[in-house]
Enzyme design. Structure first.
Site, PDB file in Angstrom:
ATOM      1  N   ARG A  13      58.619  37.841  11.696  1.00 11.82           N
ATOM      2  CA  ARG A  13      58.733  38.344  13.072  1.00 11.82           C
ATOM      3  C   ARG A  13      57.362  39.135  13.389  1.00 11.82           C
ATOM      4  O   ARG A  13      57.025  39.792  12.425  1.00 11.82           O
ATOM      5  CB  ARG A  13      59.833  39.190  13.383  1.00 11.82           C
ATOM      6  CG  ARG A  13      61.342  38.428  13.457  1.00 11.82           C
ATOM      7  CD  ARG A  13      61.413  37.633  14.742  1.00 11.82           C
ATOM      8  NE  ARG A  13      62.852  37.130  14.749  1.00 11.82           N
ATOM      9  CZ  ARG A  13      63.005  35.847  14.129  1.00 11.82           C
ATOM     10  NH1 ARG A  13      62.204  35.206  13.551  1.00 11.82           N
ATOM     11  NH2 ARG A  13      64.237  35.250  14.174  1.00 11.82           N
ATOM     12  N   ASN A  68      58.537  40.716  19.662  1.00 15.79           N
ATOM     13  CA  ASN A  68      59.762  41.810  19.509  1.00 15.79           C
ATOM     14  C   ASN A  68      59.190  43.073  19.703  1.00 15.79           C
ATOM     15  O   ASN A  68      58.053  43.570  19.004  1.00 15.79           O
ATOM     16  CB  ASN A  68      60.186  41.395  18.140  1.00 15.79           C
ATOM     17  CG  ASN A  68      61.123  40.193  18.107  1.00 15.79           C
ATOM     18  OD1 ASN A  68      60.796  39.245  18.738  1.00 15.79           O
ATOM     19  ND2 ASN A  68      62.152  40.367  17.060  1.00 15.79           N
ATOM     20  N   GLY A  72      65.265  52.125  30.083  1.00 15.62           N
ATOM     21  CA  GLY A  72      65.465  51.428  28.959  1.00 15.62           C
ATOM     22  C   GLY A  72      64.021  51.403  28.096  1.00 15.62           C
ATOM     23  O   GLY A  72      63.170  52.124  28.403  1.00 15.62           O
ATOM     24  N   SER A  94      59.914  37.127  27.169  1.00 16.40           N
ATOM     25  CA  SER A  94      60.334  37.309  25.812  1.00 16.40           C
ATOM     26  C   SER A  94      59.670  36.100  25.084  1.00 16.40           C
ATOM     27  O   SER A  94      59.555  34.906  25.597  1.00 16.40           O
ATOM     28  CB  SER A  94      61.866  37.378  25.661  1.00 16.40           C
ATOM     29  OG  SER A  94      62.036  37.010  24.280  1.00 16.40           O
ATOM     30  N   SER A  95      59.456  36.352  23.601  1.00 10.57           N
ATOM     31  CA  SER A  95      58.674  35.247  22.963  1.00 10.57           C
ATOM     32  C   SER A  95      59.963  34.377  22.477  1.00 10.57           C
ATOM     33  O   SER A  95      59.588  33.241  22.005  1.00 10.57           O
ATOM     34  CB  SER A  95      58.344  35.896  21.632  1.00 10.57           C
ATOM     35  OG  SER A  95      59.222  36.591  20.906  1.00 10.57           O
ATOM     36  N   CYS A  96      61.033  34.379  22.813  1.00  5.91           N
ATOM     37  CA  CYS A  96      62.195  33.330  22.749  1.00  5.91           C
ATOM     38  C   CYS A  96      62.222  32.421  23.761  1.00  5.91           C
ATOM     39  O   CYS A  96      63.058  31.393  23.187  1.00  5.91           O
ATOM     40  CB  CYS A  96      63.463  34.095  22.445  1.00  5.91           C
ATOM     41  SG  CYS A  96      64.442  34.787  24.006  1.00  5.91           S
ATOM     42  N   TYR A 152      69.692  33.209  26.809  1.00  8.48           N
ATOM     43  CA  TYR A 152      68.602  34.294  27.591  1.00  8.48           C
ATOM     44  C   TYR A 152      67.173  33.739  27.589  1.00  8.48           C
ATOM     45  O   TYR A 152      66.410  34.074  28.687  1.00  8.48           O
ATOM     46  CB  TYR A 152      68.481  35.377  26.156  1.00  8.48           C
ATOM     47  CG  TYR A 152      67.341  36.598  26.592  1.00  8.48           C
ATOM     48  CD1 TYR A 152      67.852  37.686  27.559  1.00  8.48           C
ATOM     49  CD2 TYR A 152      66.175  36.844  25.925  1.00  8.48           C
ATOM     50  CE1 TYR A 152      66.945  38.620  27.611  1.00  8.48           C
ATOM     51  CE2 TYR A 152      65.524  37.700  25.981  1.00  8.48           C
ATOM     52  CZ  TYR A 152      65.658  38.721  26.998  1.00  8.48           C
ATOM     53  OH  TYR A 152      64.968  39.800  27.021  1.00  8.48           O
ATOM     54  N   HIS A 161      68.589  45.131  18.035  1.00  8.01           N
ATOM     55  CA  HIS A 161      67.550  43.900  17.310  1.00  8.01           C
ATOM     56  C   HIS A 161      67.440  44.859  15.849  1.00  8.01           C
ATOM     57  O   HIS A 161      67.821  45.738  15.525  1.00  8.01           O
ATOM     58  CB  HIS A 161      66.109  44.298  18.194  1.00  8.01           C
ATOM     59  CG  HIS A 161      66.084  43.625  19.390  1.00  8.01           C
ATOM     60  ND1 HIS A 161      66.223  44.310  20.517  1.00  8.01           N
ATOM     61  CD2 HIS A 161      66.217  42.343  19.844  1.00  8.01           C
ATOM     62  CE1 HIS A 161      66.303  43.275  21.669  1.00  8.01           C
ATOM     63  NE2 HIS A 161      66.335  42.128  21.101  1.00  8.01           N
ATOM     64  N   LYS A 197      64.980  33.853  31.296  1.00  4.77           N
ATOM     65  CA  LYS A 197      63.415  34.136  31.212  1.00  4.77           C
ATOM     66  C   LYS A 197      62.482  33.228  31.578  1.00  4.77           C
ATOM     67  O   LYS A 197      61.819  33.385  32.431  1.00  4.77           O
ATOM     68  CB  LYS A 197      63.215  34.661  29.573  1.00  4.77           C
ATOM     69  CG  LYS A 197      63.905  35.922  29.419  1.00  4.77           C
ATOM     70  CD  LYS A 197      63.534  37.093  30.240  1.00  4.77           C
ATOM     71  CE  LYS A 197      64.088  38.508  30.223  1.00  4.77           C
ATOM     72  NZ  LYS A 197      63.775  39.570  30.943  1.00  4.77           N
TER      73      LYS A 197
HETATM   74  O1  GFB Z   1      65.716  41.448  15.858  1.00  3.41           O
HETATM   75  P1  GFB Z   1      66.899  40.460  15.813  1.00  3.41           P
HETATM   76  O2  GFB Z   1      68.194  40.532  16.242  1.00  3.41           O
HETATM   77  O3  GFB Z   1      66.570  39.077  16.967  1.00  3.41           O
HETATM   78  O4  GFB Z   1      66.685  39.789  14.411  1.00  3.41           O
HETATM   79  P2  GFB Z   1      65.760  37.781  16.939  1.00  3.41           P
HETATM   80  C1  GFB Z   1      65.853  39.242  13.758  1.00  3.41           C
HETATM   81  C2  GFB Z   1      65.850  38.999  12.430  1.00  3.41           C
HETATM   82  O5  GFB Z   1      66.144  40.125  11.657  1.00  3.41           O
HETATM   83  C3  GFB Z   1      66.838  37.740  11.931  1.00  3.41           C
HETATM   84  C4  GFB Z   1      67.480  39.743  10.723  1.00  3.41           C
HETATM   85  O6  GFB Z   1      66.773  37.036  11.014  1.00  3.41           O
HETATM   86  C5  GFB Z   1      68.062  38.615  11.779  1.00  3.41           C
HETATM   87  O7  GFB Z   1      69.103  37.888  10.960  1.00  3.41           O
HETATM   88  N1  GFB Z   1      68.111  40.859  10.528  1.00  3.41           N
HETATM   89  C6  GFB Z   1      68.551  41.606   9.440  1.00  3.41           C
HETATM   90  C7  GFB Z   1      68.765  41.625  11.525  1.00  3.41           C
HETATM   91  N2  GFB Z   1      69.103  42.470   9.345  1.00  3.41           N
HETATM   92  C8  GFB Z   1      69.495  42.769  10.719  1.00  3.41           C
HETATM   93  C9  GFB Z   1      70.326  43.723  11.392  1.00  3.41           C
HETATM   94  O8  GFB Z   1      71.002  44.545  10.692  1.00  3.41           O
HETATM   95  N3  GFB Z   1      70.485  43.584  12.733  1.00  3.41           N
HETATM   96  C10 GFB Z   1      69.716  42.659  13.464  1.00  3.41           C
HETATM   97  N4  GFB Z   1      69.933  42.574  14.696  1.00  3.41           N
HETATM   98  N5  GFB Z   1      68.900  41.660  12.750  1.00  3.41           N
HETATM   99  C11 GFB Z   1      66.287  38.103  19.523  1.00  3.41           C
HETATM  100  C12 GFB Z   1      66.742  37.394  20.482  1.00  3.41           C
HETATM  101  O9  GFB Z   1      65.891  37.343  18.294  1.00  3.41           O
HETATM  102  O10 GFB Z   1      65.220  38.942  19.718  1.00  3.41           O
HETATM  103  C13 GFB Z   1      66.565  37.667  21.781  1.00  3.41           C
HETATM  104  O11 GFB Z   1      68.165  36.908  20.093  1.00  3.41           O
HETATM  105  C14 GFB Z   1      65.240  38.409  22.290  1.00  3.41           C
HETATM  106  O12 GFB Z   1      66.636  36.689  22.653  1.00  3.41           O
HETATM  107  C15 GFB Z   1      64.793  39.252  20.797  1.00  3.41           C
HETATM  108  O13 GFB Z   1      64.340  37.535  22.680  1.00  3.41           O
HETATM  109  C16 GFB Z   1      63.500  39.784  21.121  1.00  3.41           C
HETATM  110  O14 GFB Z   1      64.233  38.072  16.816  1.00  3.41           O
HETATM  111  O15 GFB Z   1      66.159  36.855  16.002  1.00  3.41           O
END
Ligand code: GFB
Length: 313
Positions: free
Chosen positions: A212, A168, A16, A110-112, A139, A182, A143
């Site tokens: 982020r 992240n 991974g 994770s930071s979440c 999740y 992500h 954690k």
């Molecule tokens: O990275 P991400 O999916 O996770 O999204 P989190 C971060 C931000 O980017 C959010 C925005 O505000 C999303 O709405 N975003 C914008 C997008 N465009 C996109 C896109 O095309 N794809 C995605 N995926 N996001 C996760 C957690 O949170 O991060 C997990 O759900 C985990 O538990 C991880 O810990 C590190 O930072 O919001």
């Protein structure tokens, strides 16, 4: 407890994003006793298979980089899988390590794990001080249970099990599937595809205003090896880069690196998630670790990796 160069070191999740980076860091440092198992060879959800593996291989050190992970949408729509599979995987790895007499184990969280509205930057002591972000609480609960299990095993059984909480992450071997990835790999893929097809717009999720913090997986891997060699406390420890940006700024940066001026459209029917997740990493900084890859360099490296691996296919 130091890892000698011939120590038997098991990297769970070695294919991974995080595990492959830890493997590279260990190999680069000259470690020769690396042990990895592909998903087809060892089912981490199977406690019996896990124990047999520990008995056969007798690892002395274990990096727990195996987990079911995903971005905001995958977390939101698969709450049962994120909670159950992560609890099961980490319980099997941690309990198996205790039974097998593993000398030292590093668990990755994770930071979440921090409350949605915790003060920023997030300090280790903010754990369990308020409600979690609903999109990823399943999740996060898994954690939190994992880091607590390491602390409990230290207290009750004297196991040298430590935990690190990365911010992240991104880097080689990331997931580029747009539904489960992500944000950073999603943006790389979206802007690359817009460039290839000449699309005038790229649609991103949410409002673009959440902030982020991003860390390259190779920087995290160096931190993990550093902690395995130098840290043996019950207190889990944050690992971040120390600065954050808005998702809008991130999208503009990825667009610039990929080099095609599509207009960015924000789909506000998609969730923003946590408003901000900036770690306070002063504990690990004080111990001497520092990230080496700045975000712009890191995204350019990740884009090269994406291209080399067939553009996410
Ligand atoms: O990275 P991400 O999916 O996770 O999204 P989190 C971060 C931000 O980017 C959010 C925005 O505000 C999303 O709405 N975003 C914008 C997008 N465009 C996109 C896109 O095309 N794809 C995605 N995926 N996001 C996760 C957690 O949170 O991060 C997990 O759900 C985990 O538990 C991880 O810990 C590190 O930072 O919001």
């Amino acid at each position: 407890m130091k890892m000698s160069l011939d120590a038997r070191i098991y990297v769970a999740g070695h294919r991974g994003l995080v595990g492959s980076a830890i493997w590279r860091a260990l190999a680069a440092a000259g470690h020769t006793g690396l042990i990895g198992r592909a998903r087809s060879e060892l089912n981490l959800l199977d406690a019996t298979a896990m124990r047999q593996f520990y008995e056969q291989e007798e690892p002395e050190f274990v990096f727990v980089a195996a987990a079911k992970v995903g971005g905001i949408r995958a977390n939101d729509i698969q709450p049962a899988d994120f909670l159950f599979e992560n609890l099961q995987i980490q319980n099997n790895l941690i309990e198996g390590a205790r039974l097998a007499g593993v000398k030292k184990l590093l668990f990755l969280g994770s930071s979440c794990i921090y409350p949605k509205h915790a003060p920023q930057p997030l300090k280790e002591e903010h754990l369990l001080s308020g409600p979690l972000e609903p999109t990823n609480e399943w999740y996060a609960i898994a954690k939190i249970a994992g880091l607590k299990l390491c602390q409990a095993y230290r207290r009750q059984y004297g196991c040298d099990f430590i935990s690190a909480m990365p911010t992240n992450l991104y880097g080689p071997n990331d997931n580029y599937d747009l539904e489960s990835s992500h944000v950073l790999p999603a943006l790389i893929r979206k802007f690359h595809e817009a460039k290839t097809s000449g699309s005038p717009t790229v649609t991103c999720w949410g409002t673009g205003s959440p902030r982020r913090e991003f860390l390259h997986a190779d920087d995290l891997a160096r931190a993990c090896v550093f902690l395995m060699q130098n840290y043996d406390e019950e207190q889990f420890i944050n690992v971040g880069s120390g600065s954050d940006i808005t998702i809008r700024e991130l999208a503009e940066l990825v667009r610039r690196i990929i080099g095609f001026r599509s207009e960015i459209v924000w789909d506000t029917t998609r969730p923003d998630g946590t408003p901000r997740k900036l770690m306070d990493s002063s504990r690990i900084f004080a111990l001497g670790w520092r990230p080496q890859i700045d975000l712009e360099t890191g995204i350019a490296l990740a884009y090269q990796d994406f291209l080399q691996h067939g553009g996410g296919e």
